[in-house]
Scaffold this motif. Structure first.
Motif, PDB file in Angstrom:
ATOM      1  N   ARG A 180       0.696  -0.801   0.182  1.00 11.42           N
ATOM      2  CA  ARG A 180       0.231  -0.203   0.023  1.00 11.42           C
ATOM      3  C   ARG A 180       0.840   1.396  -0.261  1.00 11.42           C
ATOM      4  NH1 ARG A 180      -4.512   0.215   4.942  1.00 11.42           N
ATOM      5  NH2 ARG A 180      -5.162  -1.473   3.001  1.00 11.42           N
ATOM      6  N   ILE A 181       0.456   2.593  -0.479  1.00 10.84           N
ATOM      7  CA  ILE A 181       1.108   4.096  -0.411  1.00 10.84           C
ATOM      8  C   ILE A 181      -0.360   4.858  -0.594  1.00 10.84           C
ATOM      9  CG2 ILE A 181       0.684   4.025  -3.301  1.00 10.84           C
ATOM     10  CD1 ILE A 181       3.766   5.320  -1.268  1.00 10.84           C
ATOM     11  N   SER A 182      -0.162   5.677   0.881  1.00 10.59           N
ATOM     12  CA  SER A 182      -1.188   6.515   0.778  1.00 10.59           C
ATOM     13  C   SER A 182       0.462   7.580   1.437  1.00 10.59           C
ATOM     14  CB  SER A 182      -1.495   6.568   1.721  1.00 10.59           C
ATOM     15  OG  SER A 182      -2.483   8.164   1.863  1.00 10.59           O
ATOM     16  N   GLY A 183      -0.377   9.296   0.516  1.00  9.70           N
ATOM     17  CA  GLY A 183      -0.098  10.347   1.100  1.00  9.70           C
ATOM     18  C   GLY A 183      -0.330  10.795   1.788  1.00  9.70           C
ATOM     19  N   TYR A 184      -1.088  10.538   2.635  1.00  7.07           N
ATOM     20  CA  TYR A 184      -2.438  11.514   3.876  1.00  7.07           C
ATOM     21  C   TYR A 184      -1.603  11.290   5.126  1.00  7.07           C
ATOM     22  CZ  TYR A 184      -5.921  11.635   7.033  1.00  7.07           C
ATOM     23  OH  TYR A 184      -6.947  12.944   8.085  1.00  7.07           O
ATOM     24  N   ARG A 239       1.015  14.794  -2.799  1.00  6.03           N
ATOM     25  CA  ARG A 239       1.469  15.658  -2.275  1.00  6.03           C
ATOM     26  C   ARG A 239       0.544  16.018  -1.354  1.00  6.03           C
ATOM     27  NH1 ARG A 239       0.404  19.225  -7.001  1.00  6.03           N
ATOM     28  NH2 ARG A 239      -2.006  19.952  -6.946  1.00  6.03           N
ATOM     29  N   ASP A 240       1.438  15.803  -0.377  1.00  7.95           N
ATOM     30  CA  ASP A 240       0.072  16.154   1.535  1.00  7.95           C
ATOM     31  C   ASP A 240      -0.155  17.880   1.297  1.00  7.95           C
ATOM     32  OD1 ASP A 240      -1.546  15.231   3.354  1.00  7.95           O
ATOM     33  OD2 ASP A 240       0.374  15.750   4.640  1.00  7.95           O
ATOM     34  N   PRO A 241      -1.889  18.363   1.403  1.00  7.94           N
ATOM     35  CA  PRO A 241      -2.710  17.757   1.784  1.00  7.94           C
ATOM     36  C   PRO A 241      -3.701  17.318   0.794  1.00  7.94           C
ATOM     37  CG  PRO A 241      -3.190  19.817   2.574  1.00  7.94           C
ATOM     38  CD  PRO A 241      -1.125  18.907   1.793  1.00  7.94           C
ATOM     39  N   ASP A 242      -3.678  17.226  -0.690  1.00  9.32           N
ATOM     40  CA  ASP A 242      -4.135  17.762  -1.556  1.00  9.32           C
ATOM     41  C   ASP A 242      -4.760  16.272  -2.370  1.00  9.32           C
ATOM     42  OD1 ASP A 242      -2.337  18.844  -2.679  1.00  9.32           O
ATOM     43  OD2 ASP A 242      -3.359  20.173  -4.439  1.00  9.32           O
ATOM     44  N   GLU A 290       4.513  15.407   3.126  1.00 15.85           N
ATOM     45  CA  GLU A 290       5.593  15.461   2.537  1.00 15.85           C
ATOM     46  C   GLU A 290       5.166  15.979   0.951  1.00 15.85           C
ATOM     47  OE1 GLU A 290       7.987  11.768   1.191  1.00 15.85           O
ATOM     48  OE2 GLU A 290       7.731  11.247   3.179  1.00 15.85           O
ATOM     49  N   ASN A 291       5.979  17.236  -0.125  1.00 13.18           N
ATOM     50  CA  ASN A 291       4.794  17.401  -1.133  1.00 13.18           C
ATOM     51  C   ASN A 291       6.771  18.130  -1.997  1.00 13.18           C
ATOM     52  OD1 ASN A 291       3.969  18.856  -2.874  1.00 13.18           O
ATOM     53  ND2 ASN A 291       3.378  20.564  -1.192  1.00 13.18           N
ATOM     54  N   PRO A 292       6.385  17.289  -2.750  1.00 14.07           N
ATOM     55  CA  PRO A 292       5.546  16.441  -3.423  1.00 14.07           C
ATOM     56  C   PRO A 292       6.161  15.139  -2.925  1.00 14.07           C
ATOM     57  CG  PRO A 292       7.584  16.195  -4.894  1.00 14.07           C
ATOM     58  CD  PRO A 292       7.937  17.843  -3.697  1.00 14.07           C
ATOM     59  N   LEU A 293       5.268  14.103  -2.672  1.00 15.27           N
ATOM     60  CA  LEU A 293       5.190  12.694  -2.359  1.00 15.27           C
ATOM     61  C   LEU A 293       5.780  11.773  -4.050  1.00 15.27           C
ATOM     62  CD1 LEU A 293       6.115  10.169  -0.392  1.00 15.27           C
ATOM     63  CD2 LEU A 293       3.145  10.146  -0.311  1.00 15.27           C
ATOM     64  N   GLU A 294       6.955  11.293  -3.545  1.00 18.91           N
ATOM     65  CA  GLU A 294       7.508  10.888  -4.996  1.00 18.91           C
ATOM     66  C   GLU A 294       7.925   9.135  -4.312  1.00 18.91           C
ATOM     67  OE1 GLU A 294      10.121  11.578  -9.571  1.00 18.91           O
ATOM     68  OE2 GLU A 294       9.951  12.775  -7.665  1.00 18.91           O
ATOM     69  N   VAL A 295       7.437   7.889  -5.016  1.00 16.06           N
ATOM     70  CA  VAL A 295       8.126   7.182  -4.487  1.00 16.06           C
ATOM     71  C   VAL A 295       7.837   5.997  -5.537  1.00 16.06           C
ATOM     72  CG1 VAL A 295       7.625   5.159  -2.795  1.00 16.06           C
ATOM     73  CG2 VAL A 295       7.005   7.012  -2.263  1.00 16.06           C
ATOM     74  N   TRP A 296       8.961   4.619  -6.344  1.00 21.48           N
ATOM     75  CA  TRP A 296       8.890   4.120  -6.767  1.00 21.48           C
ATOM     76  C   TRP A 296       8.947   2.543  -6.438  1.00 21.48           C
ATOM     77  CZ3 TRP A 296       8.908   3.751 -12.883  1.00 21.48           C
ATOM     78  CH2 TRP A 296       8.712   4.806 -13.127  1.00 21.48           C
ATOM     79  N   LEU A 297       8.066   1.994  -6.457  1.00 15.16           N
ATOM     80  CA  LEU A 297       8.124   0.685  -6.042  1.00 15.16           C
ATOM     81  C   LEU A 297       8.380  -0.219  -7.443  1.00 15.16           C
ATOM     82  CD1 LEU A 297       7.357  -2.241  -3.801  1.00 15.16           C
ATOM     83  CD2 LEU A 297       5.186  -1.461  -4.931  1.00 15.16           C
TER      84      LEU A 297
END
Length: 460
Positions: free
Chosen positions: A334-338, A437-440, A342-349
């Motif tokens: 699972r992934i969530s920016g909530y 991007r947190d929060p939106d 973090e702004n931006p939240l940039e993640v690779w799996l």
């Protein structure tokens, strides 16, 4: 006879008595020069609100402001409110007036210049937007029908509204409650593919939101439609075009929403601007030979993925990345920016490299679930040259079925994707890329059952 004459004279005299300039029937219009008091701007009105204490502010004195109507309840997309901005074009500020009355469009038509008397009205910030109404204990409520004419004065002036041309990336608090226009935008392709209506789906409650995206910047936002709107059951358009409406916030104040007055505010006549997706063919056929499979049943900690050759990396060195999770008793990743900050939240799996050189007729499949959806922010790629750093790899964007989930609860189920990759010959890695991007922009995604099957094994 004398009694009748006396009565007649009395009535004539009574009719000639000068009344208060503000006691004007809603069906009539005032002469602006007759309005007494001190005029202030809409910005000045809003500046009376204390953002730190969030206390309701009630006006006193003979102040008023001028505004132009930019909302209409004729199509049912606005209810019990008037939205005014400070000028018919090049507006700098706007505000909502709560009014307990239906069919406001019949009296306060679009572009109508109004004068709002402030004495006795109260100001607060609700769901992210400034509203004026009457204070009722700890709330600000709508102006009652008997008091409308006291506070809302209708002038004879009607101006043509000219929306401010902006892009989604320009959305800000400063232009909330103003009339804006977006060009070269389109509705999300999943919404179009599933033939979503504006607000007529079984899961829609009160105000429905449908994601739009900019063809120029790829920024995303939402069109909001009331489930009482007369166009709620019409399917969203599938092309690219323009839309104009009132910029506001969603009910939970999570993100910006554009609300239109009617369908005529949308003109989507051009071809879509979807990116070029990679696919070997439009038809994927599942083979009997399993080349790679991961259902995350044994992944009780995401660190186990590292041991199995996966890459799970926050590109900006933040703390958040894909984590092990459970969904209805089923283990997923699972992934969530909530609430990450973090702004931006940039993640690779990224999967380990999978060898396709000794097989044929390969198909990639996986399942994705979206929850607490406030934007489609997950993409799926494939690479033939991934060596550990996603920035250095050549990625092909796959035509994955990224679901649109509910905005305020867990998703109901997973969406399955099947993609033909049979024209790739060597080792491949599959990458799931999250850009939030947190929060939106914090949509939660669960990923499961990643598999590559082949229809044949080629002997040496």
């Amino acid at each position: 006879m004398k009694k009748i004459s006396s009565l007649f004279v009395f009535l004539i005299a009574f009719a000639c008595v000068e009344t208060d300039n503000y006691d004007i029937p809603k069906s009539g219009s005032i002469i602006e020069s007759q309005v007494k008091g001190t005029e202030i701007s809409i910005n000045s009105v809003k500046n009376n609100y204390n953002q730190e204490t969030a206390e309701i502010y009630t006006f006193s004195g003979d102040m008023y402001f001028v505004g132009y109507v930019i909302s209409s309840d004729k199509a049912g997309n606005f209810y019990n409110k008037l939205i005014l901005q400070d000028a018919p074009e090049n507006s700098q500020s706007g505000i909502q007036i709560l009014v307990d009355e239906n069919a406001l469009f019949e009296t306060y038509d679009l572009g109508r210049k109004l004068i709002i008397r402030l004495e006795g009205l109260s100001l607060w910030k609700n769901n992210g937007v400034f509203q004026l109404g009457k204070q009722n204990r700890g709330d600000v409520v709508a102006i009652t029908p008997s008091e409308i004419d006291r506070f809302i004065l209708r002038t004879q002036t009607i101006s043509k509204l000219e929306p401010k041309l902006i892009d989604i990336g320009d959305f800000s608090q400063a232009i909330l409650n103003t009339y804006v226009k977006l060009e070269r935008v389109q509705f999300n392709r999943t919404i179009v593919r599933e033939s979503y209506t504006f607000a007529g789906e079984s899961f829609d409650q009160y105000d429905a939101v449908r994601q739009i995206e900019s063809c120029q910047t790829t920024e995303i936002s939402f069109v909001g439609t009331s489930t009482y709107a007369d166009f709620k059951s019409i399917a969203v358009p599938d092309g690219t075009g323009s839309i104009e409406g009132v910029l506001t916030r969603n009910y939970y104040d999570d993100y910006y929403v554009l609300k239109v007055n009617s369908l005529s505010a949308m003109k989507f006549n051009a071809e879509r601007c979807d990116p070029d997706f990679f696919e070997c063919s439009e038809t994927a056929v599942e083979g009997d030979y399993i080349l790679f499979s991961e259902n995350f049943a044994e992944i009780t900690n995401e660190k186990k993925l590292d041991e199995l050759g996966w890459m799970n990396r926050n590109i900006n060195e933040g703390e958040e990345r894909f984590v092990d999770a459970t969904s209805n008793g089923n283990r997923t990743i699972r992934i969530s920016g909530y609430n990450t900050g973090e702004n931006p939240l940039e993640v690779w799996l990224v999967t380990p490299n999978i060898d396709l050189s000794k097989s044929g007729g390969e198909m990639l499949s996986f399942d994705i679930k979206a929850s607490y959806d406030n934007g489609s922010i997950l993409k799926v790629y494939i690479s033939e040259d991934f060596s550990g750093n996603p920035k250095n790899a050549n990625w092909k964007l796959l035509k994955a079925s990224i679901p649109i989930g509910p905005t305020n609860q867990n998703g109901a189920g997973f969406t399955h994707s099947e993609i033909d990759i049979s024209c790739l010959q060597d080792s491949v890695a599959v990458g799931f890329y999250y850009l939030g991007r947190d929060p939106d922009k914090t949509t939660t995604y669960d990923i499961d059952n990643i598999r590559i099957n082949a229809r044949e094994i080629i002997s040496e």
